[in-house]
Write an enzyme that holds these catalytic residues in place. Structure first.
Site, PDB file in Angstrom:
ATOM      1  N   ASN A 102       0.606  -1.266   0.005  1.00 17.40           N
ATOM      2  CA  ASN A 102       0.019  -0.112  -0.025  1.00 17.40           C
ATOM      3  C   ASN A 102       0.677   1.361  -0.187  1.00 17.40           C
ATOM      4  O   ASN A 102       1.913   1.170   0.417  1.00 17.40           O
ATOM      5  CB  ASN A 102      -0.879   0.075   1.116  1.00 17.40           C
ATOM      6  CG  ASN A 102      -1.865  -1.208   1.231  1.00 17.40           C
ATOM      7  OD1 ASN A 102      -2.225  -1.702   0.083  1.00 17.40           O
ATOM      8  ND2 ASN A 102      -2.395  -1.581   2.595  1.00 17.40           N
ATOM      9  N   HIS A 119       5.808  -0.545  -2.901  1.00 19.22           N
ATOM     10  CA  HIS A 119       5.309   0.253  -3.945  1.00 19.22           C
ATOM     11  C   HIS A 119       5.328   1.696  -3.643  1.00 19.22           C
ATOM     12  O   HIS A 119       4.780   2.449  -4.659  1.00 19.22           O
ATOM     13  CB  HIS A 119       3.877  -0.068  -4.334  1.00 19.22           C
ATOM     14  CG  HIS A 119       3.920  -1.561  -4.893  1.00 19.22           C
ATOM     15  ND1 HIS A 119       2.737  -2.461  -4.773  1.00 19.22           N
ATOM     16  CD2 HIS A 119       4.731  -2.394  -5.365  1.00 19.22           C
ATOM     17  CE1 HIS A 119       2.769  -3.608  -5.145  1.00 19.22           C
ATOM     18  NE2 HIS A 119       4.272  -3.592  -5.721  1.00 19.22           N
ATOM     19  N   CYS A 155      10.287  20.756 -10.320  1.00 21.43           N
ATOM     20  CA  CYS A 155      11.429  20.548  -9.445  1.00 21.43           C
ATOM     21  C   CYS A 155      12.284  21.879  -9.170  1.00 21.43           C
ATOM     22  O   CYS A 155      12.474  22.403 -10.397  1.00 21.43           O
ATOM     23  CB  CYS A 155      12.153  19.440 -10.058  1.00 21.43           C
ATOM     24  SG  CYS A 155      13.864  18.954  -9.236  1.00 21.43           S
ATOM     25  N   CYS A 158      15.772  20.978 -11.650  1.00 26.22           N
ATOM     26  CA  CYS A 158      15.908  20.789 -12.934  1.00 26.22           C
ATOM     27  C   CYS A 158      14.805  21.447 -13.441  1.00 26.22           C
ATOM     28  O   CYS A 158      15.017  21.240 -14.907  1.00 26.22           O
ATOM     29  CB  CYS A 158      16.352  19.429 -13.041  1.00 26.22           C
ATOM     30  SG  CYS A 158      14.796  18.376 -13.165  1.00 26.22           S
TER      31      CYS A 158
END
Length: 260
Positions: A102, A119, A155, A158
């Site tokens: 989860n 995950h 971001c 970048c």
């Protein structure tokens, strides 16, 4: 003895227990599984179609909006009796670990520590380009009316688009999380698999791997997902109902251990 008494006896005798949890444990907190139809503005979508890098590339605002909606659903949810039972188990004299498929934080909010997220997690996004981690912008944490289209933030390193810090279909599991999970599975004498579909690989192999390493496996699920092995126990029902019962049950003639 009944099956739950047999499982409880096994639990009493185990020294190193690993919980392996899937969507079923969070379903009782109102977090829908991938087999359920979505509602509201998302009713026309299949969650599996929104969980890919391809979908994000084609429509980043749609996918980011979907994840903002999911984050808010998780934030509004509360840990259920299943999550609390797992945490309560850790207060016993044995070693208890949690591996989860989860991406919510309900185990942590229930009190479990050092949860291995195979995950990923909804909590911290990452840059699609350079993989830098960054928090969700404050103005996107609580939106009164979550729409289908929300542009992802950029971001600061970048200028790439931020993406959810989760594993999408077709992507590899985080190597560190997988290695940690494998070490836990190899070292346990009991694996309790809760609410897992047995479909998403390679995580779906974990109960079979545990059996191969000599551990016993207790399955808690609404359907029979056992593999017919000698050291397996199948407890059918909702995690929120079965896990507290498992911890409070005892085989005839054995002392009760998990008192509050």
């Amino acid at each position: 003895m009944s099956v739950i008494e047999q499982a409880a006896d096994l639990l009493q005798r185990s020294k190193n227990v690993v919980f392996f949890t899937g969507a079923g444990i969070s379903a009782d907190s109102g977090i829908p599984t991938y087999r359920e139809k979505l509602s509201g503005i998302w009713s026309g979508y299949d969650p599996r179609d929104l969980e890919t890098a391809k979908a994000f590339k084609e429509n980043p605002a749609l996918i980011w909006g979907w994840y903002i909606w999911r984050r808010q659903r998780v934030a509004q949810a509360e840990p259920n009796a299943g999550h609390l039972a797992v945490s309560r188990m850790a207060s016993s004299h044995r070693q208890v670990s949690v591996i989860t498929q989860n991406v919510d934080d309900l185990h942590e909010r229930a009190g479990s520590l050092n949860v291995v997220h195979l995950h990923g997690s909804l909590a911290i996004p990452e840059c699609y380009a350079c993989h830098r981690l960054a928090p969700v912008p404050p103005d996107q944490k609580e939106l009164p009316n979550v729409g289908a289209l929300i542009e992802p933030p950029r971001c600061q390193r970048c200028n790439g688009r931020m993406r959810p810090g989760v594993v999408w279909y077709g992507e590899d599991l985080p190597p560190k999380a997988w290695k940690t999970a494998m070490n836990l599975v190899k070292g346990c004498d009991l694996l309790i698999s809760v609410g897992t579909s047995g479909i998403v690989m390679p995580a779906a192999n974990i109960p079979d791997l545990a059996l191969g390493y000599g551990a016993s496996v207790i399955h808690v699920n609404k359907t029979d997902v056992s593999m017919g092995e000698q050291n397996e126990y199948m407890l059918i029902g909702a995690a929120a109902a079965i896990l507290p019962k498992l911890l409070d049950s005892k085989a005839p003639g054995t002392p009760r251990e998990f008192e509050h």
